[in-house]
Motif scaffolding. Structure first.
Motif, PDB file in Angstrom:
ATOM      1  N   UNK A 160     -13.284   2.339   0.623  1.00 39.65           N
ATOM      2  CA  UNK A 160     -13.085   2.193  -0.822  1.00 39.65           C
ATOM      3  C   UNK A 160     -11.723   2.727  -1.236  1.00 39.65           C
ATOM      4  N   UNK A 161     -11.302   3.838  -0.644  1.00 37.57           N
ATOM      5  CA  UNK A 161      -9.993   4.408  -0.959  1.00 37.57           C
ATOM      6  C   UNK A 161      -8.879   3.445  -0.552  1.00 37.57           C
ATOM      7  N   UNK A 162      -9.030   2.804   0.593  1.00 35.83           N
ATOM      8  CA  UNK A 162      -8.019   1.839   1.035  1.00 35.83           C
ATOM      9  C   UNK A 162      -7.921   0.676   0.055  1.00 35.83           C
ATOM     10  N   UNK A 163      -9.071   0.207  -0.410  1.00 35.35           N
ATOM     11  CA  UNK A 163      -9.095  -0.887  -1.390  1.00 35.35           C
ATOM     12  C   UNK A 163      -8.401  -0.471  -2.688  1.00 35.35           C
ATOM     13  N   UNK A 164      -8.721   0.724  -3.182  1.00 34.67           N
ATOM     14  CA  UNK A 164      -8.138   1.205  -4.429  1.00 34.67           C
ATOM     15  C   UNK A 164      -6.642   1.436  -4.295  1.00 34.67           C
ATOM     16  N   UNK A 165      -6.210   1.890  -3.132  1.00 39.13           N
ATOM     17  CA  UNK A 165      -4.788   2.120  -2.927  1.00 39.13           C
ATOM     18  C   UNK A 165      -4.011   0.808  -3.009  1.00 39.13           C
ATOM     19  N   UNK A 166      -4.497  -0.219  -2.325  1.00 38.37           N
ATOM     20  CA  UNK A 166      -3.817  -1.515  -2.352  1.00 38.37           C
ATOM     21  C   UNK A 166      -3.828  -2.093  -3.765  1.00 38.37           C
ATOM     22  N   UNK A 167      -4.994  -2.049  -4.410  1.00 38.03           N
ATOM     23  CA  UNK A 167      -5.110  -2.560  -5.772  1.00 38.03           C
ATOM     24  C   UNK A 167      -4.187  -1.791  -6.717  1.00 38.03           C
ATOM     25  N   UNK A 168      -4.147  -0.468  -6.566  1.00 38.35           N
ATOM     26  CA  UNK A 168      -3.322   0.357  -7.437  1.00 38.35           C
ATOM     27  C   UNK A 168      -1.840   0.120  -7.241  1.00 38.35           C
ATOM     28  N   UNK A 169      -1.421  -0.073  -6.005  1.00 36.31           N
ATOM     29  CA  UNK A 169      -0.002  -0.322  -5.748  1.00 36.31           C
ATOM     30  C   UNK A 169       0.441  -1.645  -6.362  1.00 36.31           C
ATOM     31  N   UNK A 170      -0.413  -2.663  -6.266  1.00 40.99           N
ATOM     32  CA  UNK A 170      -0.105  -3.945  -6.898  1.00 40.99           C
ATOM     33  C   UNK A 170      -0.045  -3.773  -8.415  1.00 40.99           C
TER      34      UNK A 170
END
Length: 352
Positions: free
Chosen positions: A85-95
């Motif tokens: 979940x953290x990996x998903x949020x990191x990618x989404x947040x960077x975009x």
């Protein structure tokens, strides 16, 4: 971000209600940031009152949801889901950060990761971590250059996409840095261990939270007045503003979060009786989707209409209200067919 409540406990819809109201607060603040000009007005001061506090409550509720979810799973399962979940949020947040620099989503990735080791820690250990994080920030300000990378006039951060700049922004001088913002997430984990379905606990959260917020705000005003008579630079150590996030900001934000949580839990039964709860809580369960939507869609429309910058505060408040109404209706209609919001469903599918 909404997370599922444990299967062994009836879902606390008051928490979803709190997420809903906090989402409204964040939309008001962010629309004000991108639309309002320099001249202040009443609605601008209202947005300033919410600034930082809405986001802090959002993080507390994330920690609360994380703590509740962890109660129904073993450590290995919790760790695996949290990392994905953290990996998903990191990618989404960077975009999202490429569109809206004050993004909070990529910080969430690290709140979850760093909050994971505290799932099985004692309340004393969590409180100690909160105290250390809170006190560490003013010490760091004395040791390092807090303004490094910032161009305050343009609200721009140079070197953000370099490793050093990103790390500094993430940990120390960004919009929601780990030190001390992780404190809010850990406070949420602590709250998840309370008997939140108890009316006594709900009343205590409301009164203690509101009292803490009032006392800390009054103390801040007194200390700022005292500091101004000695050295005006001292005043920054006693503010309750989110930038820089000094200890009194953490205390005031925690108090506000507890008060909002307690109030919304108390409002759950009467709003259910009035048949209003079912209209509001779907948006509270889709906060991640709606947060992204208010940036990508809401601010995209504002830019297309030429309403970014130079607008009256009343127009920013009206635009925020219109978006929140549309978001509430969308979430209600969506929830009649789907259990989770679009991005929540995608995150769950990826994280398991």
């Amino acid at each position: 971000m909404a997370t599922d409540a444990p299967a062994t406990r009836q879902r606390l819809e008051g928490i979803d209600l709190a997420r809903y109201f906090v989402l409204i607060g964040m939309v008001i603040v962010n629309f004000d940031v991108v639309m309002v000009g320099i001249e202040p007005a009443q609605t601008h001061r209202f947005a300033e009152l919410l600034q930082g506090r809405a986001a802090a409550t959002f993080v507390v509720l994330a920690g609360l949801g994380f703590g509740l979810s962890a109660q129904r799973a073993d450590w290995q399962q919790t760790a695996g889901v949290t990392i994905r979940r953290a990996a998903f949020l990191l990618i989404l947040g960077l975009v999202n950060m490429a569109i809206f620099p004050p993004d909070i989503v990529h910080y969430y990735a690290f709140y979850f990761l760093l909050g994971l080791p505290f799932v099985n820690r004692s309340g004393f250990q969590i409180c100690t971590a909160v105290a250390v994080l809170t006190v560490s920030f003013p010490i760091a300000v004395l040791a390092f250059d807090y303004e490094a990378g910032w161009k305050w006039e343009a609200a721009e951060y140079s070197g953000l996409w370099t490793f050093g700049g990103f790390f500094r922004n993430l940990v120390f001088n960004g919009w929601h840095p780990i030190v001390p913002w992780l404190s809010f997430f850990l406070i949420g984990v602590l709250l998840s261990r309370c008997e939140l379905d108890s009316r006594r606990v709900q009343v205590y959260l409301l009164l203690a939270g509101a009292g803490t917020f009032a006392v800390v705000t009054a103390l801040s005003g007194w200390l700022i007045g005292w500091a101004d008579s000695i050295d005006q630079e001292l005043r920054y150590f006693f503010t309750t503003d989110p930038v820089p996030p000094m200890p009194l900001f953490v205390a005031a934000g925690a108090g506000a979060a507890c008060a909002v949580t307690g109030l919304c839990l108390l409002l759950e039964p009467p709003l259910r009786s009035l048949r209003l709860l079912g209209w509001l809580t779907p948006a509270g369960r889709q906060t991640l989707s709606l947060y992204i939507a208010h940036i990508v869609i809401g601010m995209g429309i504002l830019e297309a209409l030429g309403m970014v910058g130079g607008q009256a505060p009343s127009r920013a408040l009206a635009a925020a209200a219109l978006f929140c109404l549309a978001a509430t209706l969308f979430a209600f209609v969506w929830a009649r067919t789907f259990r989770r919001g679009p991005i929540e469903a995608l995150m769950r599918r990826i994280s398991g």
